[in-house]
Write an enzyme that holds these catalytic residues in place. Structure first.
Site, PDB file in Angstrom:
ATOM      1  N   ALA A  70       0.830  -1.209   0.000  1.00 34.83           N
ATOM      2  CA  ALA A  70       0.000   0.000   0.000  1.00 34.83           C
ATOM      3  C   ALA A  70       0.865   1.259   0.000  1.00 34.83           C
ATOM      4  CB  ALA A  70      -0.931  -0.015   1.211  1.00 34.83           C
ATOM      5  N   GLU A  71       1.892   1.299   0.841  1.00 32.33           N
ATOM      6  CA  GLU A  71       2.729   2.503   0.900  1.00 32.33           C
ATOM      7  C   GLU A  71       3.511   2.688  -0.391  1.00 32.33           C
ATOM      8  OE1 GLU A  71       5.606   5.148   3.712  1.00 32.33           O
ATOM      9  OE2 GLU A  71       4.565   3.426   4.560  1.00 32.33           O
ATOM     10  N   THR A  72       3.961   1.607  -0.985  1.00 36.07           N
ATOM     11  CA  THR A  72       4.679   1.698  -2.256  1.00 36.07           C
ATOM     12  C   THR A  72       3.791   2.318  -3.325  1.00 36.07           C
ATOM     13  OG1 THR A  72       6.074  -0.203  -1.723  1.00 36.07           O
ATOM     14  CG2 THR A  72       5.852   0.359  -4.054  1.00 36.07           C
TER      15      THR A  72
END
Length: 161
Positions: A70-72
């Site tokens: 998700a953060e990527t």
């Protein structure tokens, strides 16, 4: 599989002197986790990650692995929204895990919830191979000035007495 960038994104970064496809990757952590970016634009970033190798002791997809995907994806969207003269730095990540996954690929789709001058927030939905929602995440990134040649990125700290 190489990342697909929109022609508009490639033009913008090329005009700034940056070869975006050569520069871009999911990072070393993303590589170790098997993350592949399928397409990327400020409006939508799509990527996949295998469950195998990213599980917790019960054999289920690790929640931290979902957070990394998700953060990527959200960071890539924020970076592309910000453009080549700014950097995107994650400042808040929230993940709700909905169902377990034991095998296959998870697919993440990041779409903007807010895109401003100094911050960007992306909603990221992870689904399993049946299209069932596995995780919903929200990432907020601060958008800071990119480093100019010979200086550090972002504002510098004032000198200490």
């Amino acid at each position: 599989m190489p990342t697909e960038f929109s022609a508009r994104v490639i033009e913008e970064w090329t005009a700034a002197g940056t070869d975006l496809p050569a520069l871009f990757s999911a990072g070393r952590l993303g590589e170790r986790m098997g993350i592949e970016i399928r397409s990327a634009s400020p409006e939508q970033v799509v990527g996949t990650m295998p469950v195998a190798g990213n599980t917790q002791p019960y054999g289920l997809l690790h929640g931290g692995a979902s957070a990394v995907l998700a953060e990527t994806l959200g960071s890539i969207g924020a970076m592309l929204h910000a453009g080549p003269n700014k950097i995107a730095v994650g400042v808040d990540l929230n993940c709700s895990h909905h169902r377990p996954v034991r095998s296959g690929l998870v697919t993440g789709v990041a779409t903007p919830a807010h895109t401003g001058r100094t911050s960007a927030t992306y909603e990221v939905v992870l689904t399993d191979e049946r299209g069932k929602r596995v995780c919903t995440a929200r990432l907020t990134c601060a958008l800071r000035p990119a480093a100019q040649p010979g200086q550090a990125a972002g504002p510098t700290a004032p000198p200490q007495p």
